[in-house]
Design an enzyme around this catalytic site. Structure first.
Site, PDB file in Angstrom:
ATOM      1  N   LYS A   1       2.160 -36.945 -28.986  1.00  0.00           N
ATOM      2  CA  LYS A   1       3.137 -36.574 -28.083  1.00  0.00           C
ATOM      3  C   LYS A   1       4.322 -37.590 -28.367  1.00  0.00           C
ATOM      4  O   LYS A   1       5.054 -38.549 -27.321  1.00  0.00           O
ATOM      5  CB  LYS A   1       2.912 -36.776 -26.540  1.00  0.00           C
ATOM      6  CG  LYS A   1       1.722 -35.813 -26.270  1.00  0.00           C
ATOM      7  CD  LYS A   1       1.397 -35.681 -24.830  1.00  0.00           C
ATOM      8  CE  LYS A   1       0.448 -34.767 -24.347  1.00  0.00           C
ATOM      9  NZ  LYS A   1      -0.848 -35.262 -24.544  1.00  0.00           N
TER      10      LYS A   1
ATOM     11  N   ASP B   1      10.520 -40.025 -28.434  1.00  0.00           N
ATOM     12  CA  ASP B   1      11.429 -41.125 -28.501  1.00  0.00           C
ATOM     13  C   ASP B   1      12.816 -40.644 -29.355  1.00  0.00           C
ATOM     14  O   ASP B   1      12.840 -39.518 -29.812  1.00  0.00           O
ATOM     15  CB  ASP B   1      11.223 -42.389 -29.122  1.00  0.00           C
ATOM     16  CG  ASP B   1      11.854 -43.770 -28.387  1.00  0.00           C
ATOM     17  OD1 ASP B   1      12.661 -43.752 -28.310  1.00  0.00           O
ATOM     18  OD2 ASP B   1      10.813 -44.596 -28.425  1.00  0.00           O
TER      19      ASP B   1
HETATM   20  O1  S5P Z   1      -0.532 -30.712 -20.457  1.00  0.00           O
HETATM   21  C1  S5P Z   1      -1.414 -31.488 -21.094  1.00  0.00           C
HETATM   22  C2  S5P Z   1      -1.197 -31.533 -22.487  1.00  0.00           C
HETATM   23  C3  S5P Z   1      -2.304 -32.056 -22.994  1.00  0.00           C
HETATM   24  S1  S5P Z   1      -2.113 -32.107 -24.972  1.00  0.00           S
HETATM   25  N1  S5P Z   1      -2.611 -31.481 -20.500  1.00  0.00           N
HETATM   26  C4  S5P Z   1      -3.669 -31.997 -21.353  1.00  0.00           C
HETATM   27  O2  S5P Z   1      -4.580 -32.195 -20.758  1.00  0.00           O
HETATM   28  N2  S5P Z   1      -3.574 -32.311 -22.624  1.00  0.00           N
HETATM   29  C5  S5P Z   1      -4.568 -32.851 -23.539  1.00  0.00           C
HETATM   30  O3  S5P Z   1      -5.596 -31.951 -23.623  1.00  0.00           O
HETATM   31  C6  S5P Z   1      -4.943 -34.221 -22.927  1.00  0.00           C
HETATM   32  O4  S5P Z   1      -4.250 -35.304 -23.580  1.00  0.00           O
HETATM   33  C7  S5P Z   1      -6.580 -34.173 -23.580  1.00  0.00           C
HETATM   34  O5  S5P Z   1      -6.680 -34.781 -24.781  1.00  0.00           O
HETATM   35  C8  S5P Z   1      -6.890 -32.659 -23.552  1.00  0.00           C
HETATM   36  C9  S5P Z   1      -7.620 -32.397 -22.114  1.00  0.00           C
HETATM   37  O6  S5P Z   1      -8.946 -33.066 -22.296  1.00  0.00           O
HETATM   38  P1  S5P Z   1     -10.000 -32.378 -20.865  1.00  0.00           P
HETATM   39  O7  S5P Z   1     -11.136 -33.432 -21.084  1.00  0.00           O
HETATM   40  O8  S5P Z   1      -9.339 -32.602 -19.746  1.00  0.00           O
HETATM   41  O9  S5P Z   1     -10.349 -31.008 -21.393  1.00  0.00           O
END
Ligand code: S5P
Length: 426
Positions: free
Chosen positions: A259, A262
């Protein structure tokens, strides 16, 4: 109703929910034919779970309904049974309301027989002085005036439920290959079509050993592995090389969820330097659109001829996310201006109708609705059919499961079945 059935040798009966169910129950017990129940609810269910009862592929199933109007409810039931490879083409109904339902179903290859039609019923009722001439005529006029019905197929149904799926979401991954000249988007579409998986596992583990072990186990079931390398306590180049080998062996891409957010100059150094030297090993990275175009330009400056791409985080899954509609639009514009590097979006809805952009949707779990820290979950089916996800990102639903391989397989199957359902919508 049994007497007017269109064929013979039925091995199963299935009532159309809900009024068809008691009729089917009576026929099932009287004729000693096993019965299936098809659920009416569709949200969150895969086709298999939509139907209760014991059956074998190819068995002949008679569908039972009380009244046929447009034929849509009957069609929905027949369609589900046929998806389970049952021979479901015959239907009995008590009353044909003569609103063109029988003709609509016949046109879809379904044979319908009824006990009475509305006109026949009126004649019987009049003969027995149950209705007067005035009612007889008004019903006849109504029947004659209301013939303009059609079967609501899934595509129309999605639209009627207010679910906005952009046209590009009805295209198959295979057919979207030609819409992009981005080598990694091209590769991902190919992996998803041939490997039959649109699952990305979020490998949020803390040691390299766990990361490698997870990648080995879920490798056959994924199209992408998403990492947060800064969570690892023991990051090393050797382990990353092992990860790259596994990606090659099992044919998946590596997405580092850094992500970047910057100014261009800073992200250029973060991307191609420091401890992680991300550009060296990650096929894809995630990027926030907040800094504007410069962030993309900065990242591109570090690529040096490698095949690399990025995914713009345009909408987040967490409660209270500040990703407004204006921000989402800005991200789409940024993507259109940098199609050589941006290959899609992390989003919770269809943010672009350009088939070249791939939508990655996190916040997906079969069991939970949240994690107490702001994460919000939907099922794989809802993510794909309602939110327009091309790829689902699943973390703890798999990594914290008792058996991550079985869980990965389950998410793979559910997500790909939902995608196939979406692209089969007419
Ligand atoms: O909006 C977002 C974007 C991302 S990349 N919401 C998220 O949860 N993520 C990522 O997706 C988060 O950083 C994590 O690695 C994954 C979701 O993980 P979970 O364990 O909740 O399924």
């Amino acid at each position: 109703m049994w007497a007017v059935r269109p064929g013979s040798d039925y091995k199963l009966v299935c009532g159309v929910a809900y009024t068809g169910l008691p009729i089917a129950t009576v026929i099932s017990t009287k004729q000693d034919i096993p019965m299936l129940i098809r659920r009416k609810e569709s949200k969150g269910y895969g086709t298999k779970k939509m139907v209760e009862g014991n059956y074998e592929e190819g068995q002949k199933c008679l569908v039972i309904e009380d009244v046929v109007v447009s034929g849509s409810s009957v069609y929905e039931t027949v369609e589900t049974l046929q998806e389970l490879k049952l021979d479901a083409r015959d239907v009995i109904v008590f009353l044909d309301r003569e609103h063109n339902g029988v003709a609509n179903l016949t046109a879809m290859g379904i044979t319908v027989t009824s006990v009475v039609s509305m006109t026949e019923l009126m004649v019987i009722l009049q003969k027995h002085n149950c209705i007067n001439q005035e009612i007889f005529e008004s019903v006849s006029d109504f029947v004659a005036a209301c013939k303009d019905t059609s079967i609501i197929t899934r595509g129309k149904c999605l639209a009627q439920n207010g679910i906005q799926l952009m046209d590009c979401k009805l295209l198959s991954f295979e057919s979207r290959i030609s819409s992009t000249n981005h080598p990694l988007a091209n590769e991902l579409f190919k992996i998803m079509s041939t490997k039959k998986t649109n699952l990305c596992v979020a490998a949020d583990v803390t040691t390299s050993e766990e990361l490698i072990s997870l990648a080995e186990k879920v490798g056959p079931h994924i199209s992408l592995l998403k990492t947060h390398v800064d969570i690892l306590v023991d990051f090393s180049k050797e382990k990353v090389d092992m990860l790259k080998d596994l990606a090659k062996e099992h044919n998946f891409l590596l997405l580092e969820d850094r992500k970047f957010g910057d100014i261009g100059n800073t992200v250029a150094s973060q991307y191609s330097g420091g401890t992680f030297n991300i550009v060296n090993w990650a096929d894809l990275i995630t990027v926030h659109g907040i800094p504007g175009d410069g962030v993309i330009k900065g990242l591109i400056s570090g690529v040096n001829g490698r095949h690399r791409g990025c995914v713009l985080v345009s909408e987040m899954s967490s409660l209270g996310a500040l990703t407004s509609q204006e921000y989402i639009k800005g991200c789409s514009k940024m993507a259109e201006n940098h199609t050589d590097f941006v290959m899609g979006f992390v989003a919770q809805s269809s943010v672009s109708n350009n088939p070249r952009f791939i939508q990655f949707t996190p916040g997906v779990q079969l069991e939970k609705s949240g994690d107490g820290l702001g994460q919000q979950y939907v099922t794989p089916r809802a993510a794909i059919l309602e939110r327009g996800a091309d790829v689902i990102i699943v973390g703890r639903g798999i990594t914290k499961a008792d058996d991550p391989v079985t869980a990965a397989k389950k998410y793979q199957e559910e997500a790909f079945a939902a995608y196939e359902e979406r692209v089969s919508v007419q």
